[in-house]
Design a protein around this motif. Structure first.
Motif, short mmCIF file in Angstrom:
data_model
loop_
_atom_site.label_atom_id
_atom_site.label_comp_id
_atom_site.label_asym_id
_atom_site.label_seq_id
_atom_site.Cartn_x
_atom_site.Cartn_y
_atom_site.Cartn_z
N PRO A 205 0.80 -1.22 0.00
CA PRO A 205 0.00 0.00 0.00
C PRO A 205 0.84 1.28 0.00
O PRO A 205 0.50 2.26 -0.65
N VAL A 206 1.98 1.27 0.70
CA VAL A 206 2.85 2.46 0.73
C VAL A 206 3.45 2.70 -0.66
O VAL A 206 3.52 3.84 -1.13
N GLU A 207 3.88 1.64 -1.33
CA GLU A 207 4.44 1.79 -2.67
C GLU A 207 3.38 2.29 -3.65
O GLU A 207 3.66 3.14 -4.50
N THR A 208 2.16 1.79 -3.53
CA THR A 208 1.07 2.23 -4.40
C THR A 208 0.78 3.71 -4.18
O THR A 208 0.63 4.48 -5.13
N ALA A 209 0.67 4.13 -2.91
CA ALA A 209 0.41 5.54 -2.60
C ALA A 209 1.54 6.42 -3.11
O ALA A 209 1.30 7.50 -3.68
N SER A 210 2.77 5.98 -2.96
CA SER A 210 3.91 6.74 -3.43
C SER A 210 3.85 6.92 -4.95
O SER A 210 4.11 8.00 -5.47
N ALA A 211 3.50 5.86 -5.66
CA ALA A 211 3.40 5.94 -7.12
C ALA A 211 2.28 6.87 -7.54
O ALA A 211 2.41 7.63 -8.50
N THR B 178 8.37 6.99 -7.20
CA THR B 178 8.71 5.78 -7.96
C THR B 178 8.44 4.56 -7.10
O THR B 178 8.55 4.61 -5.87
N VAL B 179 8.09 3.49 -7.75
CA VAL B 179 7.85 2.24 -7.06
C VAL B 179 9.14 1.44 -7.07
O VAL B 179 9.73 1.21 -8.13
#
Length: 109
Positions: free
Chosen positions: A91-97, A102-103
């Motif tokens: 979820p953190v990677e998705t929100a960051s993207a 960048t993921v």
């Protein structure tokens, strides 16, 4: 069992399908198939024999569903196995993207 193939109702039984396919030589399997007795038939060939309709009138999925409900073993098309998917982003990677970041994937890591 009552089923609808090509918009027509059929009352199919496992024994009836076995009798209908007795003496029929299987065609080469290139797509979906079903095992009837000791032989493996293309679903379109089975549908044509049991319904006496042209193969263009029904889909392979209709016949596959009917055969599976009768207890026959159905097989997907050769090479139709789904490709392995990449690991899901956290979820953190998705929100960051979504926010323009960048993921970072395990391969980058």
């Amino acid at each position: 069992m009552r089923c609808v193939i090509a918009r027509y109702p059929f009352d199919l039984t496992k024994g009836g399908v076995l009798d209908s396919m007795k003496g029929i030589t299987p065609e080469p399997v290139t797509g979906e198939s079903v095992t009837i007795g000791r032989r493996r038939y293309p679903v379109k060939q089975v549908g044509e024999v049991i319904t006496r309709q042209d193969r263009r009138d029904f889909s392979g999925g209709e016949v596959t569903r009917a055969m599976a409900r009768l207890g026959f073993t159905c097989h997907p098309a050769p090479g139709a196995e789904p490709a392995p998917s990449a690991p899901a982003a956290t979820p953190v990677e998705t929100a960051s993207a979504l926010l323009g970041g960048t993921v970072i994937t395990p391969q980058d890591g």
